[in-house]
Motif scaffolding. Structure first.
Motif, mmCIF file in Angstrom:
data_model
loop_
_atom_site.group_PDB
_atom_site.id
_atom_site.type_symbol
_atom_site.label_atom_id
_atom_site.label_comp_id
_atom_site.label_asym_id
_atom_site.label_seq_id
_atom_site.Cartn_x
_atom_site.Cartn_y
_atom_site.Cartn_z
ATOM 1 N N GLU A 225 11.238 11.748 -5.363
ATOM 2 C CA GLU A 225 12.462 12.505 -5.620
ATOM 3 C C GLU A 225 13.703 11.859 -4.996
ATOM 4 N N ASP A 226 13.559 11.324 -3.807
ATOM 5 C CA ASP A 226 14.714 10.800 -3.063
ATOM 6 C C ASP A 226 14.382 9.384 -2.606
ATOM 7 N N PHE A 227 15.139 8.391 -3.104
ATOM 8 C CA PHE A 227 14.842 6.984 -2.839
ATOM 9 C C PHE A 227 16.121 6.297 -2.386
ATOM 10 N N ASP A 228 16.155 5.838 -1.116
ATOM 11 C CA ASP A 228 17.347 5.202 -0.573
ATOM 12 C C ASP A 228 16.935 4.007 0.272
ATOM 13 N N VAL A 229 17.234 2.799 -0.230
ATOM 14 C CA VAL A 229 16.920 1.558 0.502
ATOM 15 C C VAL A 229 18.179 0.720 0.678
ATOM 16 N N SER A 230 19.339 1.356 0.686
ATOM 17 C CA SER A 230 20.609 0.636 0.726
ATOM 18 C C SER A 230 20.805 -0.113 2.042
ATOM 19 N N ASN B 292 9.242 11.506 -13.635
ATOM 20 C CA ASN B 292 10.464 12.239 -14.026
ATOM 21 C C ASN B 292 10.856 13.308 -13.011
ATOM 22 N N LYS B 293 10.776 12.944 -11.709
ATOM 23 C CA LYS B 293 11.174 13.833 -10.629
ATOM 24 C C LYS B 293 12.309 13.234 -9.796
ATOM 25 N N LEU B 294 12.623 11.976 -10.014
ATOM 26 C CA LEU B 294 13.608 11.293 -9.170
ATOM 27 C C LEU B 294 14.991 11.932 -9.321
ATOM 28 N N GLN B 295 15.595 12.292 -8.167
ATOM 29 C CA GLN B 295 16.914 12.915 -8.168
ATOM 30 C C GLN B 295 17.981 11.993 -7.591
ATOM 31 N N ARG B 296 17.627 11.201 -6.576
ATOM 32 C CA ARG B 296 18.587 10.317 -5.911
ATOM 33 C C ARG B 296 18.070 8.878 -5.940
ATOM 34 N N LEU B 297 18.884 7.983 -6.494
ATOM 35 C CA LEU B 297 18.573 6.559 -6.538
ATOM 36 C C LEU B 297 19.706 5.815 -5.840
ATOM 37 N N VAL B 298 19.454 5.334 -4.608
ATOM 38 C CA VAL B 298 20.497 4.712 -3.789
ATOM 39 C C VAL B 298 19.979 3.362 -3.315
ATOM 40 N N THR B 299 20.596 2.286 -3.814
ATOM 41 C CA THR B 299 20.112 0.933 -3.485
ATOM 42 C C THR B 299 21.263 -0.020 -3.194
ATOM 43 N N PHE B 300 22.439 0.493 -2.856
ATOM 44 C CA PHE B 300 23.606 -0.383 -2.760
ATOM 45 C C PHE B 300 23.492 -1.391 -1.610
ATOM 46 N N THR B 301 24.247 -2.480 -1.756
ATOM 47 C CA THR B 301 24.331 -3.560 -0.770
ATOM 48 C C THR B 301 22.955 -4.143 -0.461
ATOM 49 N N ASN B 302 22.358 -4.713 -1.497
ATOM 50 C CA ASN B 302 21.158 -5.534 -1.384
ATOM 51 C C ASN B 302 21.369 -6.765 -2.256
ATOM 52 N N ILE C 283 0.809 -1.217 0.000
ATOM 53 C CA ILE C 283 0.000 0.000 0.000
ATOM 54 C C ILE C 283 0.846 1.273 0.000
ATOM 55 N N LEU C 284 2.125 1.162 0.363
ATOM 56 C CA LEU C 284 3.007 2.335 0.351
ATOM 57 C C LEU C 284 3.078 2.948 -1.040
ATOM 58 N N ALA C 285 2.999 2.100 -2.084
ATOM 59 C CA ALA C 285 3.091 2.592 -3.457
ATOM 60 C C ALA C 285 1.852 3.361 -3.889
ATOM 61 N N GLU C 286 0.766 3.265 -3.127
ATOM 62 C CA GLU C 286 -0.465 3.966 -3.492
ATOM 63 C C GLU C 286 -0.469 5.409 -2.997
ATOM 64 N N ASN C 287 0.485 5.773 -2.180
ATOM 65 C CA ASN C 287 0.542 7.116 -1.606
ATOM 66 C C ASN C 287 0.799 8.150 -2.707
ATOM 67 N N PRO C 288 -0.122 9.089 -2.929
ATOM 68 C CA PRO C 288 0.067 10.071 -4.012
ATOM 69 C C PRO C 288 1.009 11.211 -3.649
ATOM 70 N N ASN C 289 1.415 11.298 -2.385
ATOM 71 C CA ASN C 289 2.230 12.436 -1.931
ATOM 72 C C ASN C 289 3.697 12.093 -1.731
ATOM 73 N N LEU C 290 4.051 10.832 -1.729
ATOM 74 C CA LEU C 290 5.392 10.413 -1.319
ATOM 75 C C LEU C 290 6.450 10.939 -2.290
ATOM 76 N N ASN C 291 7.390 11.737 -1.766
ATOM 77 C CA ASN C 291 8.512 12.168 -2.604
ATOM 78 C C ASN C 291 9.869 11.861 -1.973
ATOM 79 N N GLN C 292 9.886 11.398 -0.727
ATOM 80 C CA GLN C 292 11.150 11.008 -0.104
ATOM 81 C C GLN C 292 10.932 9.737 0.711
#
Length: 952
Positions: free
Chosen positions: A372-377, A393-403, A340-349
């Protein structure tokens, strides 16, 4: 008995008195009298109690109407026509607190924020201000205990004493403001506990006490403040549990208790904060599961519970909130992320890094919101990347290392033109990178190392013009490295190591002037190592090991001023080791396992470099075992003698020809070609300097030129900097020369190196300085001469002297001067180790513009490891830029380590290293364990004793 006699008043006199009475009661007349008195008070304060150095109060002058309502900072009531406010914020005034302003009885608001007012407060004199509604003294220099307000202060509604130097406990009088709505005490030195009597301030809607060395818990009485909207007590040493009464703050919109030592569970009563929008509890010691009660906070948009000891799963009720920002980092949470987290229309960080989450991420993440800011490392996520992370087309930071992510990068990521920061290292991703992903226009940091990506790097990477860090090591990339990389002029780091690249390295790569780190090891590169490396003045690391490079080692590498790590091992290099390499100060030097021959140069013939010399069968040393001894046969000696004799004949002839040509060139007619400027009383000229700028007198090479030691006929020794010019001239060398001349030519201070003389001609520029016998602080501290700086007292004297030089530049020069390159190598030491600031080629004068002052520049200047982070991003320079760099120098003096010592580990400098040790130590309680932790940052050559940190 005395009988009062009747008073007889003459009729005309009676009429006059009646007229005066009517006039006095007239609003226009009382207005005039009142304003005249107010103007006199204002002028008396300005002239007797304040210093207006900026002239911001210059229009405070008595005019014909004696009306101060048009004066700067003065506000009047239009109806009653009286002075009701004084706002002199950010005017640069100084002096003690101007009590006499409060003699204006109609005054309601007094704001003196952001100035240079100082001193302590007298409760008796402060009582003059008891009729005020607003008192703002923030960002000044007041000292002593917080002022004790008398009971007469019953109208005060806004009190701001933040950003001063107040000490002591909060006085009981602070609980007796019946009308107070705003109380701001942040950033002082207030101690003790938060007193329960603050709960008496029933009208309070804003309470800020953060950044003070308080102790103890948040009192339960805080729950009495039912009108409170903002509660900010960050970084205040709070301990204990969050009181259950927190839930009574039904009006609260912003709650910030971050960076404290709060423990226990987050109380379920927090569900009572029905109007709260921001909850910040990060950097505490909270434990237990995330309370389901948080799911009741329908107004909440920002939740940050990071850096605690929280456990359990991520509740679906919290995931269903319409948050704009969610941070749960650095906890012990586990399980999967609710879909359900993906259904949130406001989430940007969304920040979930450093937990134990597992499973796949919701596939629609980013599809319904402008993420805009996504970090699940640093978790255990698996499966493919969500395809729609950049759908808006708003994403600025994509951080997913060590998974454990797998699969290919979605093609849609190549359309993510908003992306600037990418870190997806240490996963199991494979396949080719979408070609457009290499050329995103805003891409600044690109790290995809340690995956299974393959294919080649396309030439279109040249479109990523903002790229500063390219780290693609540990993959299966192949083919040649495209020359398009040479168009990325902002690059600081290139790491293409541990791949399958082939071919020669394009020589255009040496044109990347900002490059600081180049690592290409463990590939199959061929050809020669580029030799035109003079542009690499900022390069600190060069690793080309385990390739197929051939040819000789370029001697030009020895001219790189900041290179400290050089690894050319396991190639097919031939020839001798250039003696020019001995000019560098290297922490790591490795040319092992090549085909080098000849004698090891004296500067490298040392046990510390031995392992980096092995594996070259034809390399010899006079005494460094187990290298073979260099041959000393008679035939060899004879050949050497013949060669030396021949060289001597040629040398004598050359010298005679040189002196003759110079004597002609320096004749009366030729002197017109030189522009000479003297800055001190000297007894030499250019004829005593120029002929001696030869290699035998070379003592240093820097980014802007070479430095020579010249012994004059009169017995004086000077240091001469010859700037690069002519064919090798850099575009900014003229500005470097002009900056040195303009800055050092007009300043005089014992802790700033003296410029004696300058000489410019069509093909060169030289600057002559006083000679410093002991070289630079960096050379002494990190070299073989550190025995002279073993004691802390000597290091402390150097620190104080350098600080005095900086203080002179910042505070005594008009306009102020910012050095912009403060580092240990630019602090020179004379025979008694007295410090002198040197190298002003990057210095700038500050023409104050705007509130913060400073000036903006087109590019970063300074030395790696010494540059303030905010300067690197904003390019705005002011005195704080130098102060940060000087702080790094202080850390060098204490630790004995270089700013970028490799003992710190990857991606860590001395500031991060010291900060990590200090923050990971126990609280400042004087415990033995804490002392041992801090003990490790002190230079062992200082022979410190644990817990002995006193300094006179």
């Amino acid at each position: 008995m005395i009988v009062p006699q009747p008073i007889h008043i003459h009729r005309p006199t009676l009429i006059l008195l009646l007229l005066l009475s009517m006039l006095w009661s007239s609003p226009r007349f009382s207005f005039g009298v009142s304003l005249i008195g107010d103007a006199q008070i204002l002028l008396r304060v300005k002239n007797a109690q304040l210093q207006d150095t900026n002239g911001r109060l210059e229009n405070w002058l008595l005019n014909t109407r004696r009306n101060p309502c048009n004066w700067a900072g003065i506000g009047c009531d239009a109806q009653n026509r009286s002075v009701i406010s004084i706002d002199l914020s950010d005017t640069g005034i100084s002096g003690a607190f101007p009590y006499d302003f409060c003699r204006i009885r109609t005054l309601l608001d007094l704001s003196l924020a952001s100035n240079f007012l100082n001193g302590t407060f007298s409760p008796r004199r402060l009582s003059l201000c008891s009729h005020l509604r607003l008192l703002n003294l923030s960002s000044n220099c007041f000292v002593g205990e917080l002022p004790d307000f008398w009971q007469e202060f019953r109208e005060l509604r806004h009190l701001d004493l933040s950003f001063n130097n107040f000490t002591g406990n909060i006085p009981p009088s602070f609980g007796r403001f019946p009308a107070l709505r705003v109380l701001v005490l942040t950033c002082n030195f207030i101690s003790g506990t938060i007193p329960p009597f603050l709960g008496n301030l029933s009208e309070l809607n804003r309470l800020e006490i953060g950044y003070n060395p308080l102790t103890g818990p948040l009192p339960s009485e805080i729950g009495n403040l039912t009108k409170l909207e903002d509660l900010w007590v960050a970084t205040a040493n709070l301990a204990g549990n969050i009181p259950d009464s927190i839930g009574q703050l039904i009006s609260l919109k912003n709650l910030d208790l971050s960076t404290n030592s709060l423990s226990g569970k987050i109380p379920d009563s927090i569900s009572g904060l029905r109007n709260v929008r921001h909850i910040l509890l990060y950097e505490n010691k909270l434990y237990g599961e995330l309370p389901q009660a948080l799911g009741n906070l329908s107004s909440l948009i920002n939740l940050d519970l990071s850096e605690n000891h929280l456990t359990g799963k991520f509740p679906e009720r919290i995931a269903a909130l319409h948050l704009t920002s969610l941070s749960l980092t650095d906890n012990f949470l586990h399980g999967e992320i609710p879909v359900i987290l993906a259904e949130n229309p406001n989430l940007n960080q969304l920040k979930l890094f450093n937990n134990f989450f597992t499973g796949k991420l919701p596939e629609n993440l980013g599809r319904n919101s402008e993420l805009e800011d996504f970090d699940v490392s640093n978790n255990n996520f698996s499966g493919e990347f969500p395809e729609y992370l950049c759908y808006r087309n708003k994403l600025q930071r994509l951080v997913t290392f060590t998974n454990r992510f797998s699969g290919a990068l979605p093609d849609l990521y190549g359309e993510c033109t908003s992306l600037s920061y990418v870190r997806i290292r240490n996963n199991d991703l494979w396949g080719e990178i979408p070609e457009k992903f290499w050329s995103l226009p805003l891409l600044d940091f690109f790290e995809i190392q340690n995956n299974n990506f393959e294919g080649s790097v396309p030439g279109s990477i040249s479109a990523a013009r903002k790229l500063r860090s390219l780290v693609i090591s540990g993959n299966r990339f192949s083919g040649e490295l495209p020359s398009g990389i040479c168009n990325l002029h902002e690059l600081l780091v290139i790491d293409v190591s541990k791949n399958r690249f082939t071919g020669e390295v394009s020589t255009c790569i040496t044109g990347l002037k900002n490059l600081q780190k180049l690592t290409m090891q463990e590939n199959m590169f061929t050809g020669k190592i580029p030799s035109t490396v003079s542009s690499w003045t900022d390069l600190t690391v060069l690793n080309l090991s385990f390739n197929h490079f051939s040819g000789e080692i370029p001697p030009e590498l020895g001219s790189l001023p900041d290179l400290t790590y050089l690894d050319l091992s396991s190639n097919s290099l031939t020839g001798e080791i250039p003696s020019e390499l001995t000019k560098m100060t290297l922490n790591q030097f490795n040319v092992s396992s090549n085909k080098l021959s000849g004698k090891v140069p004296p500067g490298l013939n040392h046990q510390v470099y031995l392992s980096g010399l092995l594996g070259n069968p034809d390399l010899c040393s006079p005494d460094l075992k187990p290298l073979p001894l260099c041959s000393k046969s008679k035939s060899f000696s004879l050949i050497v003698i013949i060669i030396l004799a021949t060289c001597m004949v040629l040398l004598v002839g050359s010298v005679l020809w040189f002196l003759k040509s110079k004597s002609d060139a320096l004749g009366v007619k030729s002197k017109r070609l030189f522009k000479i400027t003297t800055f001190q009383r000297i007894v030499f000229n250019e004829e005593d300097i120029i002929p001696f700028l030869i290699n035998e007198n070379l003592i240093g090479t820097g980014g802007s030129g070479r430095v020579y030691r010249v012994n004059l006929k009169a017995g004086q020794t000077v240091a001469v900097k010859k700037l690069y010019w002519g064919d090798t001239q850099k575009p900014d060398e003229e500005s470097v020369f002009n900056s040195e001349v303009e800055t050092l030519g007009r300043i005089r201070h014992d802790n700033i190196v003296k410029l004696l003389f300058s000489c410019s001609a069509a093909d060169f520029r030289i600057l002559v300085y006083e000679y410093m016998e002991n070289g630079s602080l960096g050379d002494v501290l990190h070299g073989d001469k550190c025995g002279d700086l073993m004691g802390w007292s000597k290091r402390f004297e150097i620190a104080v002297g350098a600080a005095q030089g900086l203080a002179y530049l910042h505070h005594d020069c008009v306009p102020p001067i910012v050095h912009r390159d403060v580092k240990s190598n630019n602090i020179l030491l004379d025979q008694q180790f007295k410090p002198r600031l040197a190298d002003f080629g990057l210095a700038r004068t500050l023409q104050r513009e705007g509130r913060d002052g400073g000036c903006s520049l087109s590019r970063v200047a300074g030395s790696y490891g010494y540059i303030a982070p905010e300067y690197a991003y904003t390019l705005k320079v002011n005195e704080k830029t130098d102060v940060y760099s000087f702080g790094v120098v202080l850390m060098e003096l204490i630790t004995g380590k270089r700013p970028n010592d490799y003992s710190f580990g990857e991606d860590k400098d001395i500031v991060k290293w010291v900060t990590q040790i200090v923050l990971s130590s126990p609280a400042l309680e004087g415990t033995t364990g804490h002392c041992r932790d801090l003990f490790q940052i002190i230079d062992p050559r200082l022979n410190p004793s644990p817990c002995d940190y006193e300094e006179n």
